[in-house]
Design an enzyme around this catalytic site. Structure first.
Site, PDB file in Angstrom:
ATOM      1  N   LEU A 341       0.678  -1.326   0.214  1.00 30.51           N
ATOM      2  CA  LEU A 341      -0.151  -0.024  -0.377  1.00 30.51           C
ATOM      3  C   LEU A 341       0.662   1.307  -0.034  1.00 30.51           C
ATOM      4  O   LEU A 341       0.576   1.979  -0.104  1.00 30.51           O
ATOM      5  CB  LEU A 341      -1.366  -0.203   1.138  1.00 30.51           C
ATOM      6  CG  LEU A 341      -1.895  -1.385   0.932  1.00 30.51           C
ATOM      7  CD1 LEU A 341      -2.929  -1.152   2.738  1.00 30.51           C
ATOM      8  CD2 LEU A 341      -2.943  -1.053   0.370  1.00 30.51           C
ATOM      9  N   GLY A 344       7.565   4.114   3.360  1.00 30.70           N
ATOM     10  CA  GLY A 344       8.265   5.004   4.400  1.00 30.70           C
ATOM     11  C   GLY A 344       9.611   5.024   5.086  1.00 30.70           C
ATOM     12  O   GLY A 344      10.569   3.578   4.644  1.00 30.70           O
ATOM     13  N   GLY A 347       8.756   1.539   7.196  1.00 31.71           N
ATOM     14  CA  GLY A 347       9.182   0.594   6.750  1.00 31.71           C
ATOM     15  C   GLY A 347       7.766   0.620   5.645  1.00 31.71           C
ATOM     16  O   GLY A 347       7.917   1.570   5.124  1.00 31.71           O
ATOM     17  N   THR A 348       7.519  -0.521   5.305  1.00 29.38           N
ATOM     18  CA  THR A 348       6.639  -1.030   3.808  1.00 29.38           C
ATOM     19  C   THR A 348       4.714  -1.340   4.782  1.00 29.38           C
ATOM     20  O   THR A 348       5.199  -2.251   5.740  1.00 29.38           O
ATOM     21  CB  THR A 348       7.191  -2.076   3.086  1.00 29.38           C
ATOM     22  OG1 THR A 348       8.106  -2.146   2.975  1.00 29.38           O
ATOM     23  CG2 THR A 348       6.382  -1.877   2.158  1.00 29.38           C
ATOM     24  N   LYS A 363       2.383  -3.319   8.803  1.00 29.23           N
ATOM     25  CA  LYS A 363       3.207  -2.629   8.743  1.00 29.23           C
ATOM     26  C   LYS A 363       4.237  -3.590   9.660  1.00 29.23           C
ATOM     27  O   LYS A 363       4.542  -3.869  10.523  1.00 29.23           O
ATOM     28  CB  LYS A 363       2.951  -1.703   9.474  1.00 29.23           C
ATOM     29  CG  LYS A 363       3.627   0.080   9.539  1.00 29.23           C
ATOM     30  CD  LYS A 363       3.872   0.976   9.852  1.00 29.23           C
ATOM     31  CE  LYS A 363       4.800   2.510   9.900  1.00 29.23           C
ATOM     32  NZ  LYS A 363       4.630   3.209  10.425  1.00 29.23           N
ATOM     33  N   ASP A 458       3.497  14.910  13.585  1.00 30.94           N
ATOM     34  CA  ASP A 458       4.046  14.617  11.736  1.00 30.94           C
ATOM     35  C   ASP A 458       2.323  15.126  11.007  1.00 30.94           C
ATOM     36  O   ASP A 458       1.531  14.555  10.627  1.00 30.94           O
ATOM     37  CB  ASP A 458       4.444  13.725  11.242  1.00 30.94           C
ATOM     38  CG  ASP A 458       4.831  13.478  10.197  1.00 30.94           C
ATOM     39  OD1 ASP A 458       5.091  14.647   9.625  1.00 30.94           O
ATOM     40  OD2 ASP A 458       5.073  12.458   9.727  1.00 30.94           O
TER      41      ASP A 458
END
Length: 674
Positions: A341, A344, A347-348, A363, A458
């Site tokens: 999806l 970053g 991670g993925t 994640k 963030d």
């Protein structure tokens, strides 16, 4: 290696040159390591250098377009070293990433003197002073750098270095003693190359890939639909691009067991008893090995740190489920690349479906021994129970790479709908106003209602997801922090996203709840204008930052020149002005002058109720409000600085906002117009 049978196509040809060093012949880049199991190649990447004393300028341009290689966004970072510079990473003529280096006048003089050429860096890499670093975009195929000065755009006499390198590019290996030394920033003098990682795929359709490897198409790689990448199946390791290259971890154990079975069948009863005894011993030892492996992974992935925080009462995980690796492998089709999806720095994220049919997001962290972000996100999300915050479902610690499982949010993020012109769902004014209220409610909950105050750190439109009913869900709590109720701020290394970062935090390293308010103000401006937070398309000076551009526009009384056309068509002018004034207050440079999230959400609810006061609709331009002959920048102010808390009805209003319920019973706050 001139034999064509040795490589898949010309791009992979390696040639030995100076002192028998291997080079990628097609790209003229030195190769220092090849990792076929992760489809990566380590190279020596050139360093960008400008205006450095006693050194020639170096402005390398690396173009990987049309080749099977791209810079790994997981294993590399873009780093800039200098004073008061904005360093942009450019690809295909576009600024795709960037960061800012800061130092004051005294530091700047030292940096430019002969005595203090080497301003410092520790073993943790760039600490945000004199240098900065940021992540790379996915499938980056070019390395090109442009610079701008923070103070004087025409000033370029300071020494600047910029590079793409691995996270530990500053490590120096001592070949004699076998230890590791750390390069200080002063050691950059004479440094021409650093280690960097390239991802690779197979582009040649004629290449036959092994049937015993998991080879899949890579979605989104360049413009090619034939890009493929291979990996060994779970429980195997080795080279997935060669037939028979993947080796079973337990193959030696299986062969040993088969040997003992043959001996047992052909042996006497005593041998059979011995075999059974050995088999029992093998099972016991194997279980112990598996248990130790799980304990190792549990410790490596921060399990002890998590236990410590659990025992301190900081976090409870009664509702979080512990998933097995087998469950999550089955849910994600062995973490298939087609299930990705997004990726970053941490991670993925994969899309998965559990056995009960529930769709989830998994994640997969890339922590490499640094587990603080993983544990931090787990602890933060376990404290939150709000409909506008992504829900944590569970975790898996007993694996080589830690995993978190969340509810699946199907409709992407707010950034895509605002800036990528999604025709399937146009962002109406009512939707924008509702989303802003939902996000403000979530932040108010984090700051004031949660058991322990939480700073998100963030807030941005890419971290605002939209669920099946297009309700806002605040996500990505890897940088968030729990704050004690007595604390007024958090002192930390500057971290955040360029364009949303609070300037006060940027200069003081002190993050407060008002820093989240500033970032939310940038999101409000995005909703109003449809503009991106950072853009090189705006021609005005100092207009790359949307926040600065908006503030200047408001102060010039030119608000309606930058408001999105759809907003102008559908929104009441009084509502638009109200939201603009609220965003203007959120973007105050002095954090103390910004409103709290409590004030923000009540003001947004009051603005939404204006639509009902003037006759409803959201379709026209101004309703019954006559703004002709008035300044287009009208400021709406609260009467007093605090909310009028007087009784239970106000507490009911607060509860309805926090729980994101219907706003029909919420009393509008008295306001005056200048």
């Amino acid at each position: 290696m001139n034999d064509p049978k040795c490589y898949a196509d010309k791009s992979f040809e390696i040639e030995c040159r100076n002192q028998q060093k291997p080079y990628l012949k097609h790209l003229n880049l030195e190769v220092t390591n090849i990792d076929t199991s992760d489809s990566m190649v380590e190279i020596m990447n050139p360093v960008f250098r400008l205006n450095c004393k006693d050194e020639k300028d170096s402005k390398p341009f690396i173009n990987l377009s049309g080749t099977p290689f791209s810079y790994s966004n997981v294993r590399n970072k873009f780093t800039a070293i200098g004073c008061n510079k904005i360093a942009f990473l450019v690809s295909n003529g576009l600024e795709v990433s960037g960061c800012v280096t800061l130092c004051d006048e005294h530091d700047n003089k030292e940096v430019n003197s002969n005595v203090a050429y080497g301003y410092g860096q520790g073993s943790d890499g760039c600490l945000g002073r004199f240098c900065c670093e940021t992540s790379l975009p996915l499938y980056l195929s070019e390395f090109n750098v442009t610079l701008e000065s923070m103070k004087d755009r025409n000033s370029s006499d300071e020494c600047v270095h910029a590079l793409i390198g691995t996270e530990y590019w500053y490590e120096i290996y001592d070949g004699v003693n076998g230890g590791i030394e750390y390069r200080s920033l002063g050691d950059l003098k004479g440094l021409n190359y650093v280690r960097a990682m390239l991802d690779f795929v197979i582009l040649n359709n004629t290449v036959k890939l092994p049937s015993d490897s998991n080879c899949t198409h890579v979605v989104g790689y360049s413009s090619s639909s034939s890009a493929r990448r291979c990996e060994c199946y779970s429980e195997f390791y080795g080279n997935p691009y060669v037939t028979g290259g993947c080796i079973d971890f337990d193959s030696s154990n299986k062969n040993s067991r088969a040997k003992w079975v043959i001996i047992g069948v052909s042996a006497s009863l005593g041998s059979i008893i011995l075999l059974l005894g050995l088999l029992f011993l093998y099972i016991v030892v194997r279980r112990r090995i598996i248990k130790k492996r799980k304990q190792k992974f549990f410790k490596q992935n921060g399990g002890l740190l998590l236990q410590q925080r659990l025992s301190s009462g900081e976090v409870t995980v009664e509702q979080a489920k512990v998933f097995s690796l087998r469950e999550l492998e089955k849910a994600t089709d062995n973490f298939n690349v087609n299930r990705v999806l997004g990726k970053g720095g941490q991670g993925t994220v994969y899309k998965g479906m559990l056995v009960n049919g529930e769709i989830v997001a998994v994640k997969k962290f890339k922590v490499q021994g640094k587990v603080e972000e993983f544990i931090n996100e787990f602890v933060i999300l376990s404290q939150i129970n709000h409909r506008n915050v992504v829900k944590l479902l569970g975790c898996c610690l007993e694996t080589e790479i830690p995993l978190l499982v969340y509810e699946f949010i199907p409709n992407g993020n707010l950034y895509e709908y605002l800036h990528d012109q999604n025709e399937e769902l146009p962002m109406t004014w009512d939707m924008r106003l509702r989303i802003s209220i939902e996000v403000a409610g979530a932040l108010f909950y984090l700051h004031s209602i949660a058991y322990q105050p939480i700073y998100h750190r963030d807030v941005k439109s890419t971290n605002i997801l939209l669920d099946g009913k297009y309700r806002a869900k605040l996500a990505d709590f890897g940088a968030s922090r729990l704050i004690s109720t007595e604390a007024t701020h958090l002192t930390t290394v500057v971290q955040g996203t360029f364009g949303y970062l609070d300037p006060e935090y940027f200069h003081t390293s002190q993050f407060t709840e008002k820093s989240d308010v500033y970032s939310f103000g940038v999101v409000l401006v995005e909703l109003l204008t449809g503009e991106k937070p950072i853009s090189s398309m705006r021609e005005e000076e100092d207009a790359k930052s949307l926040a600065s551009y908006f503030v200047v526009t408001m102060e010039r009384d030119c608000l309606f020149e930058i408001v999105d056309k759809r907003v102008m068509k559908e929104g009441e002018q009084e509502q638009i002005i109200g939201v603009a004034n609220l965003a203007y207050r959120c973007l105050e440079l002095n954090g103390r002058k910004r409103p709290t999230m409590k004030e923000v959400i009540f003001e947004l609810e009051r603005i939404r109720n204006l639509d009902r006061k003037v006759g409803g609709g959201g379709g026209g331009g101004g309703g019954d409000v006559d703004l002709q002959g008035q300044s287009r920048h009208e400021e709406i102010e609260f009467v007093g600085t605090e909310m009028p808390w007087t009784g239970d009805s106000e507490l009911d209003t607060l509860a309805s906002i926090v729980n994101n319920t219907s706003s029909s019973e919420i009393r509008p706050i008295h306001a005056k117009y200048n």
